[in-house]
Design a protein around this motif. Structure first.
Motif, PDB file in Angstrom:
ATOM      1  N   ALA A 122       0.847  -1.196   0.000  1.00  0.00           N
ATOM      2  CA  ALA A 122       0.000   0.000   0.000  1.00  0.00           C
ATOM      3  C   ALA A 122       0.879   1.240   0.000  1.00  0.00           C
ATOM      4  O   ALA A 122       2.002   1.239   0.513  1.00  0.00           O
ATOM      5  CB  ALA A 122      -0.922  -0.011   1.214  1.00  0.00           C
ATOM      6  N   VAL A 123       0.361   2.315  -0.581  1.00  0.00           N
ATOM      7  CA  VAL A 123       1.095   3.579  -0.665  1.00  0.00           C
ATOM      8  C   VAL A 123       0.238   4.671  -0.041  1.00  0.00           C
ATOM      9  O   VAL A 123      -0.922   4.858  -0.419  1.00  0.00           O
ATOM     10  CB  VAL A 123       1.428   3.939  -2.122  1.00  0.00           C
ATOM     11  N   GLY A 124       0.807   5.391   0.924  1.00  0.00           N
ATOM     12  CA  GLY A 124       0.086   6.462   1.584  1.00  0.00           C
ATOM     13  C   GLY A 124       0.266   7.793   0.889  1.00  0.00           C
ATOM     14  O   GLY A 124       1.064   7.927  -0.048  1.00  0.00           O
ATOM     15  N   PRO A 125      -0.474   8.817   1.330  1.00  0.00           N
ATOM     16  CA  PRO A 125      -0.354  10.151   0.727  1.00  0.00           C
ATOM     17  C   PRO A 125       1.079  10.671   0.828  1.00  0.00           C
ATOM     18  O   PRO A 125       1.718  10.579   1.880  1.00  0.00           O
ATOM     19  CB  PRO A 125      -1.318  11.006   1.551  1.00  0.00           C
ATOM     20  N   GLY A 126       1.567  11.204  -0.260  1.00  0.00           N
ATOM     21  CA  GLY A 126       2.908  11.777  -0.261  1.00  0.00           C
ATOM     22  C   GLY A 126       4.024  10.770  -0.390  1.00  0.00           C
ATOM     23  O   GLY A 126       5.191  11.152  -0.466  1.00  0.00           O
ATOM     24  N   GLU A 127       3.715   9.476  -0.414  1.00  0.00           N
ATOM     25  CA  GLU A 127       4.748   8.458  -0.556  1.00  0.00           C
ATOM     26  C   GLU A 127       4.958   8.100  -2.022  1.00  0.00           C
ATOM     27  O   GLU A 127       4.095   8.333  -2.869  1.00  0.00           O
ATOM     28  CB  GLU A 127       4.367   7.211   0.233  1.00  0.00           C
ATOM     29  N   VAL A 128       6.119   7.523  -2.295  1.00  0.00           N
ATOM     30  CA  VAL A 128       6.441   7.024  -3.624  1.00  0.00           C
ATOM     31  C   VAL A 128       6.895   5.577  -3.484  1.00  0.00           C
ATOM     32  O   VAL A 128       7.771   5.275  -2.679  1.00  0.00           O
ATOM     33  CB  VAL A 128       7.562   7.848  -4.297  1.00  0.00           C
ATOM     34  N   CYS A 129       6.285   4.704  -4.259  1.00  0.00           N
ATOM     35  CA  CYS A 129       6.649   3.292  -4.230  1.00  0.00           C
ATOM     36  C   CYS A 129       7.081   2.879  -5.630  1.00  0.00           C
ATOM     37  O   CYS A 129       6.409   3.187  -6.618  1.00  0.00           O
ATOM     38  CB  CYS A 129       5.479   2.425  -3.773  1.00  0.00           C
ATOM     39  N   VAL A 130       8.229   2.181  -5.716  1.00  0.00           N
ATOM     40  CA  VAL A 130       8.708   1.658  -6.995  1.00  0.00           C
ATOM     41  C   VAL A 130       8.787   0.141  -6.900  1.00  0.00           C
ATOM     42  O   VAL A 130       9.234  -0.418  -5.896  1.00  0.00           O
ATOM     43  CB  VAL A 130      10.076   2.252  -7.384  1.00  0.00           C
ATOM     44  N   THR A 131       8.332  -0.526  -7.944  1.00  0.00           N
ATOM     45  CA  THR A 131       8.377  -1.985  -8.048  1.00  0.00           C
ATOM     46  C   THR A 131       9.058  -2.332  -9.354  1.00  0.00           C
ATOM     47  O   THR A 131       8.656  -1.850 -10.422  1.00  0.00           O
ATOM     48  CB  THR A 131       6.962  -2.582  -8.026  1.00  0.00           C
ATOM     49  N   TRP A 132      10.102  -3.165  -9.258  1.00  0.00           N
ATOM     50  CA  TRP A 132      10.841  -3.530 -10.466  1.00  0.00           C
ATOM     51  C   TRP A 132      10.185  -4.729 -11.127  1.00  0.00           C
ATOM     52  O   TRP A 132      10.191  -5.829 -10.578  1.00  0.00           O
ATOM     53  CB  TRP A 132      12.300  -3.836 -10.129  1.00  0.00           C
TER      54      TRP A 132
END
Length: 446
Positions: A151-161
């Protein structure tokens, strides 16, 4: 298709010519009517013509001339989009889906000339197209740990390769794919060594796609066919026509240093040391480059400033990294290629090796680096596990913090907190040591 590089320049820069004894034809015009100098584009492979220096301006629309002056030779047709000078200032965001007209070639953006007949003959003679049996024995050790997207919250950045140059970037409430290639095989290569790290059916709705250039391992038509035709595509100059012919309705094509915004996220197209070709007759007809994604939403403004991710696409090492870093001094994460570099004499101009990728990271001034462009396709002659070993060694020699090297396995994710000064860090998974035993998902401290 494979990336065919350019051999390095060996002849020194030509000194400035002395002033002519007689005025040139352009000198016969008054100053306001003189046409802008335009360097000749690089000749086709084998001609020996030099590519102009990238620091020289590219073709751009000439300013309107006074009625009494003749139109400058070589001016773009009426309605053509003015191209941004490679070293010029950034303009404001371009409109989404804008229909634009471009020069017929971007060969003047090449860093070095394309290879000639002798280079191809040497490559065929040496047969250095893929690793030998010893280099291929590492395939079972390639790091592959698919896991559910966190899960990604407000203001976060998630990267998946997802593998190769394909990332799932979630930022500013958007899901963005970079150079998506979910196909098992691409033209001219064996089947991929590792499956995509995320099953297509498990992707969240895709809001946007960024394409770095038109080579087959970065622009995959079968993968794009899976997307809804109203997906926003951000592509290099000249590539929108290819996308629109396939039914995509929201295609935004940009020149270097131009940007557009979608949902509070800014997409800026930046230079790369590479080239483009998709068929026999379209060499350098479309541009190539990388992307800087900046979350500019109100949520991140409240929590301490937007996150910035730089996706390099395909590139050799060169001066552009330093300029990108100067224009974007707060890059939180740089996605940099480390594979497809051998033999070096053939690929050095278009693909960084692991040591050059670390140098590029330092030039950028970025905070973290995530390696890519390895472990998926056999594109060159280095042993398949060598890029990972060499980038770790180069990182250690540079004295950089180990936690800032995000050498993720295919399928793994990592998340940046909501701000650079606040925000928790989560770690899902335990072992970060041996290949294949990396955490599947991790949240790093800002």
């Amino acid at each position: 298709m494979r990336d065919h590089p350019q051999p390095p320049l060996t002849n020194a820069a030509t000194p400035p010519a002395p002033a002519p004894a007689h005025p040139s034809p352009s000198d016969a015009h008054p100053p306001e009517c003189r046409p802008e100098h335009r360097p000749e584009p690089a000749g086709p492979p084998g001609t020996g013509h030099r590519a102009p220096n990238l620091r020289a301006p590219n073709l751009r629309a000439a300013p309107p001339a006074p009625p009494a002056c003749p139109a400058p030779a070589g001016a773009l047709p009426p309605g053509a989009a003015p191209a941004v000078r490679p070293g010029g200032p950034r303009s404001g965001p371009r409109p989404l889906g804008e229909v634009r007209v471009w020069p017929g070639s971007f060969a003047d953006r090449l860093t070095t000339p394309l290879p000639g007949v002798r280079a191809f003959a040497r490559l065929a003679r040496e047969g250095a197209f893929q690793p030998g049996p010893e280099g291929l024995r590492g395939i079972p050790d390639l790091p592959y740990r698919p896991a559910p997207l966190p899960a990604v919250g407000p203001g976060e950045v998630c990267v998946t390769w997802a593998g190769h140059a394909s990332w799932v970037v979630r930022t500013g409430g958007l899901t963005v794919l970079t150079d998506p290639v979910w196909s098992r095989r691409i033209l001219g290569t064996p089947a991929r060594m590792t499956p995509p790290g995320v099953r297509w059916e498990e992707l969240p709705p895709v809001d946007a796609v960024v394409i770095s250039h038109n080579h087959y391992d970065h622009l995959d038509a079968p993968t794009l066919k899976r997307l809804p035709r109203d997906t926003a595509l951000f592509v290099p100059a000249g590539l929108a026509r290819w996308c629109r012919r396939r039914g995509f309705r929201q295609v935004t094509e940009l020149d270097w240093w131009e940007s557009a915004e979608l949902g509070g996220v800014r997409f800026e197209f930046v230079p790369a040391h590479h080239w483009s070709k998709r068929s026999l007759l379209d060499t350098c007809r479309t541009l190539w480059g990388g992307w800087v994604l900046t979350d500019r939403t109100a949520a991140t403004a409240r929590t301490g400033g937007g996150r910035t991710v730089y996706f390099a696409g395909d590139t050799g090492y060169g001066h552009w990294f330093r300029e990108i870093g100067a224009r974007h001094p707060a890059i939180d994460l740089a996605l940099l290629p480390i594979g497809a570099y051998a033999p070096r004499w053939w690929l050095r101009d278009v693909h960084t090796d692991p040591e050059e990728a670390v140098r590029a990271f330092l030039d950028l001034g970025a905070r973290r680096m995530a390696p890519m462009h390895w472990a998926a396709f056999v594109l060159s002659a280095e042993p398949v596990m060598e890029p990972l070993h060499r980038v770790r060694a180069a990182w250690a020699r540079a004295g950089l913090p180990r936690e800032d090297l995000w050498d993720l396995p295919v399928g793994a994710s990592r998340t940046l907190g909501a701000s650079r000064t606040l925000g928790a860090s989560r770690t899902l998974g335990a072992d970060t040591g041996a290949p294949g035993r990396h955490p599947s998902a991790a949240r790093e401290a800002p």
